[in-house]
Design a protein around this motif. Structure first.
Motif, PDB file in Angstrom:
ATOM      1  N   GLU A  17       0.937  -1.123   0.158  1.00 51.65           N
ATOM      2  CA  GLU A  17       0.032  -0.168  -0.046  1.00 51.65           C
ATOM      3  C   GLU A  17       0.931   1.206   0.265  1.00 51.65           C
ATOM      4  O   GLU A  17       0.434   2.363  -0.573  1.00 51.65           O
ATOM      5  CB  GLU A  17      -0.825   0.166   1.361  1.00 51.65           C
ATOM      6  N   HIS A  18       1.881   1.172   0.798  1.00 50.03           N
ATOM      7  CA  HIS A  18       2.742   2.512   0.867  1.00 50.03           C
ATOM      8  C   HIS A  18       4.000   2.576  -0.179  1.00 50.03           C
ATOM      9  O   HIS A  18       4.956   3.302  -0.032  1.00 50.03           O
ATOM     10  CB  HIS A  18       3.326   2.689   2.303  1.00 50.03           C
ATOM     11  N   GLY A  19       3.971   1.275  -0.885  1.00 47.68           N
ATOM     12  CA  GLY A  19       5.040   1.422  -2.143  1.00 47.68           C
ATOM     13  C   GLY A  19       6.493   1.314  -1.596  1.00 47.68           C
ATOM     14  O   GLY A  19       7.449   1.408  -2.184  1.00 47.68           O
ATOM     15  N   TYR A  20       6.473   0.160  -0.528  1.00 51.85           N
ATOM     16  CA  TYR A  20       7.753  -0.301   0.039  1.00 51.85           C
ATOM     17  C   TYR A  20       8.123  -1.508  -0.464  1.00 51.85           C
ATOM     18  O   TYR A  20       7.056  -2.311  -0.723  1.00 51.85           O
ATOM     19  CB  TYR A  20       7.611  -0.357   1.556  1.00 51.85           C
ATOM     20  N   ARG A  21       9.321  -1.753  -0.709  1.00 49.98           N
ATOM     21  CA  ARG A  21       9.873  -2.684  -1.447  1.00 49.98           C
ATOM     22  C   ARG A  21       9.791  -4.259  -0.696  1.00 49.98           C
ATOM     23  O   ARG A  21       9.827  -5.378  -0.986  1.00 49.98           O
ATOM     24  CB  ARG A  21      11.233  -2.776  -1.991  1.00 49.98           C
ATOM     25  N   SER A  22       9.623  -4.378   0.651  1.00 47.50           N
ATOM     26  CA  SER A  22       9.367  -5.412   1.503  1.00 47.50           C
ATOM     27  C   SER A  22       8.861  -5.058   2.774  1.00 47.50           C
ATOM     28  O   SER A  22       8.826  -3.918   3.548  1.00 47.50           O
ATOM     29  CB  SER A  22      10.966  -6.103   1.887  1.00 47.50           C
ATOM     30  N   ARG A  23       8.525  -6.265   3.417  1.00 46.98           N
ATOM     31  CA  ARG A  23       7.763  -5.815   4.816  1.00 46.98           C
ATOM     32  C   ARG A  23       8.837  -5.790   5.800  1.00 46.98           C
ATOM     33  O   ARG A  23       8.554  -5.136   6.753  1.00 46.98           O
ATOM     34  CB  ARG A  23       7.033  -7.347   5.112  1.00 46.98           C
ATOM     35  N   ALA A  24      10.080  -6.045   5.405  1.00 46.15           N
ATOM     36  CA  ALA A  24      11.448  -5.587   6.483  1.00 46.15           C
ATOM     37  C   ALA A  24      11.360  -4.165   6.721  1.00 46.15           C
ATOM     38  O   ALA A  24      11.986  -3.890   7.867  1.00 46.15           O
ATOM     39  CB  ALA A  24      12.523  -6.287   5.588  1.00 46.15           C
ATOM     40  N   THR A  25      10.757  -3.347   5.918  1.00 45.97           N
ATOM     41  CA  THR A  25      10.777  -1.970   6.306  1.00 45.97           C
ATOM     42  C   THR A  25      10.156  -1.689   7.485  1.00 45.97           C
ATOM     43  O   THR A  25      10.809  -0.765   8.176  1.00 45.97           O
ATOM     44  CB  THR A  25       9.667  -1.265   5.116  1.00 45.97           C
ATOM     45  N   TYR A  26       9.230  -2.405   7.958  1.00 42.14           N
ATOM     46  CA  TYR A  26       8.535  -2.100   9.164  1.00 42.14           C
ATOM     47  C   TYR A  26       9.618  -2.676  10.584  1.00 42.14           C
ATOM     48  O   TYR A  26       9.305  -2.026  11.476  1.00 42.14           O
ATOM     49  CB  TYR A  26       7.058  -2.749   9.389  1.00 42.14           C
ATOM     50  N   LYS A  27      10.258  -3.513  10.101  1.00 44.31           N
ATOM     51  CA  LYS A  27      11.476  -3.830  11.132  1.00 44.31           C
ATOM     52  C   LYS A  27      12.141  -2.514  11.426  1.00 44.31           C
ATOM     53  O   LYS A  27      12.381  -2.117  12.852  1.00 44.31           O
ATOM     54  CB  LYS A  27      12.153  -5.013  10.964  1.00 44.31           C
ATOM     55  N   LEU A  28      12.726  -2.100  10.353  1.00 41.54           N
ATOM     56  CA  LEU A  28      13.723  -1.036  10.805  1.00 41.54           C
ATOM     57  C   LEU A  28      12.716   0.579  11.072  1.00 41.54           C
ATOM     58  O   LEU A  28      13.231   0.960  11.953  1.00 41.54           O
ATOM     59  CB  LEU A  28      14.266  -0.340   9.344  1.00 41.54           C
ATOM     60  N   LEU A  29      11.580   0.734  10.751  1.00 44.30           N
ATOM     61  CA  LEU A  29      10.992   1.658  11.361  1.00 44.30           C
ATOM     62  C   LEU A  29      10.331   1.507  12.595  1.00 44.30           C
ATOM     63  O   LEU A  29      10.768   2.260  13.538  1.00 44.30           O
ATOM     64  CB  LEU A  29       9.332   1.640  10.567  1.00 44.30           C
ATOM     65  N   GLN A  30      10.210   0.346  13.122  1.00 46.08           N
ATOM     66  CA  GLN A  30       9.915   0.067  14.513  1.00 46.08           C
ATOM     67  C   GLN A  30      11.285   0.261  15.272  1.00 46.08           C
ATOM     68  O   GLN A  30      11.089   0.834  16.604  1.00 46.08           O
ATOM     69  CB  GLN A  30       9.239  -1.275  14.808  1.00 46.08           C
ATOM     70  N   LEU A  31      12.261  -0.379  14.932  1.00 41.78           N
ATOM     71  CA  LEU A  31      13.521  -0.160  15.738  1.00 41.78           C
ATOM     72  C   LEU A  31      13.902   1.175  15.816  1.00 41.78           C
ATOM     73  O   LEU A  31      14.249   1.764  16.859  1.00 41.78           O
ATOM     74  CB  LEU A  31      14.679  -1.089  15.101  1.00 41.78           C
ATOM     75  N   ASN A  32      13.797   2.055  14.674  1.00 39.15           N
ATOM     76  CA  ASN A  32      14.280   3.304  14.765  1.00 39.15           C
ATOM     77  C   ASN A  32      13.298   4.270  15.601  1.00 39.15           C
ATOM     78  O   ASN A  32      13.637   5.162  16.319  1.00 39.15           O
ATOM     79  CB  ASN A  32      14.204   4.043  13.329  1.00 39.15           C
ATOM     80  N   ASN A  33      11.863   4.025  15.786  1.00 38.38           N
ATOM     81  CA  ASN A  33      11.230   4.576  16.447  1.00 38.38           C
ATOM     82  C   ASN A  33      11.729   4.536  18.071  1.00 38.38           C
ATOM     83  O   ASN A  33      11.501   5.506  18.849  1.00 38.38           O
ATOM     84  CB  ASN A  33       9.833   4.129  16.255  1.00 38.38           C
ATOM     85  N   SER A  34      12.081   3.629  18.569  1.00 40.93           N
ATOM     86  CA  SER A  34      12.707   3.343  19.773  1.00 40.93           C
ATOM     87  C   SER A  34      13.791   3.764  19.984  1.00 40.93           C
ATOM     88  O   SER A  34      14.130   4.148  21.153  1.00 40.93           O
ATOM     89  CB  SER A  34      12.518   1.674  20.029  1.00 40.93           C
ATOM     90  N   TYR A  35      14.727   3.590  18.934  1.00 43.00           N
ATOM     91  CA  TYR A  35      16.127   3.949  19.346  1.00 43.00           C
ATOM     92  C   TYR A  35      16.632   5.203  18.502  1.00 43.00           C
ATOM     93  O   TYR A  35      18.344   5.367  18.683  1.00 43.00           O
ATOM     94  CB  TYR A  35      17.142   2.906  19.002  1.00 43.00           C
ATOM     95  N   ARG A  36      16.070   5.666  17.594  1.00 46.05           N
ATOM     96  CA  ARG A  36      16.745   6.528  16.582  1.00 46.05           C
ATOM     97  C   ARG A  36      18.073   6.294  16.131  1.00 46.05           C
ATOM     98  O   ARG A  36      19.035   6.892  16.447  1.00 46.05           O
ATOM     99  CB  ARG A  36      16.592   7.970  17.400  1.00 46.05           C
ATOM    100  N   ILE A  37      18.073   5.244  15.608  1.00 44.45           N
ATOM    101  CA  ILE A  37      19.387   4.778  14.877  1.00 44.45           C
ATOM    102  C   ILE A  37      19.721   5.584  13.588  1.00 44.45           C
ATOM    103  O   ILE A  37      20.746   5.956  13.518  1.00 44.45           O
ATOM    104  CB  ILE A  37      19.184   3.528  14.344  1.00 44.45           C
ATOM    105  N   ILE A  38      18.717   6.296  13.133  1.00 42.44           N
ATOM    106  CA  ILE A  38      19.001   7.207  11.803  1.00 42.44           C
ATOM    107  C   ILE A  38      18.140   8.401  12.119  1.00 42.44           C
ATOM    108  O   ILE A  38      17.002   8.206  12.604  1.00 42.44           O
ATOM    109  CB  ILE A  38      18.304   6.623  10.468  1.00 42.44           C
ATOM    110  N   GLY A  39      18.826   9.495  11.940  1.00 41.88           N
ATOM    111  CA  GLY A  39      18.208  10.815  12.248  1.00 41.88           C
ATOM    112  C   GLY A  39      18.291  11.871  11.049  1.00 41.88           C
ATOM    113  O   GLY A  39      18.995  11.398  10.068  1.00 41.88           O
ATOM    114  N   PRO A  40      17.436  12.851  10.994  1.00 41.87           N
ATOM    115  CA  PRO A  40      17.584  13.764   9.905  1.00 41.87           C
ATOM    116  C   PRO A  40      18.951  14.320   9.573  1.00 41.87           C
ATOM    117  O   PRO A  40      19.734  14.480  10.727  1.00 41.87           O
ATOM    118  CB  PRO A  40      16.638  15.054  10.356  1.00 41.87           C
TER     119      PRO A  40
END
Length: 197
Positions: A17-40
């Motif tokens: 639906e969101h045009g992402y290439r794999s379901r793994a996308t959400y693993k990174l999003l969830q981990l980043n929400n908790s730990y801010r591994i990547i920032g602006p």
């Protein structure tokens, strides 16, 4: 089993639906929400990036002032805002190409890498951890002090040894399994914060 299938389909459907290439996308999003591994503004390197789900998210999280480079042995379709290097993580010379493109050290290195699965668990586990060691050697050449890293591991006999290896390099190492990961799956993620070269 139906519940697991529903969960798997939920994230696959969301990705589509969101045009992402794999379901793994959400693993990174969830981990980043908790730990801010990547920032602006972050310079991000995605090792073992194909098919590109994590690269897409890295571009989004790093924003216009960031830079994202993906490395894989197989070509993948271009992603706006990301640079692709065709190469193996087992070739340490890839680090020079990464630095040449970024023009500076990276703020985050992310690795969702898997070997070609043979179905022989101990062999697949050993190979996956071996690939992570290769990624960490590249990381040592390209990651800035206080930078972050994220490694997928197939949990098994060598994963504790790899965790201890990472603990010598980072201020904090967390072992996490995001909700988007399937429960029976052996994959876990080491969230590594505060690189100390």
């Amino acid at each position: 089993m139906k519940l697991l299938d529903a969960k798997r389909d939920h994230y696959r459907k969301l990705a589509k639906e969101h045009g992402y290439r794999s379901r793994a996308t959400y693993k990174l999003l969830q981990l980043n929400n908790s730990y801010r591994i990547i920032g602006p503004g972050f310079y991000v390197v995605d090792l073992g990036c194909a098919p590109g789900g994590w690269t897409q998210i890295a571009v989004k999280l790093a924003g216009n002032h960031g830079k994202v480079v993906g490395v894989d042995t197989v070509y993948m379709d271009e992603i706006d805002g990301a640079h692709f290097i065709k190469g193996s993580v087992e070739d340490e010379l890839v680090a020079d190409e990464i630095l040449e493109y970024l023009g500076a050290r990276a703020n985050a290195v992310i690795c969702d890498i898997s070997p070609h699965i043979t179905g022989h668990w101990s062999m697949d586990h050993a190979k996956q951890i071996s690939l992570n060691y290769s990624c960490s050697k590249i990381m040592d050449k390209i990651l800035a002090p206080k930078g972050n890293a994220l490694f997928k591991v197939f949990d098994g006999e060598y994963s504790v040894e790899f965790r201890d290896y990472l603990k010598k390099k980072f201020a904090k190492v967390h072992l996490r399994k995001p909700n988007a990961s399937r429960k029976p799956s052996s994959e876990m993620y080491f969230v590594c914060l505060g690189y100390r070269p």
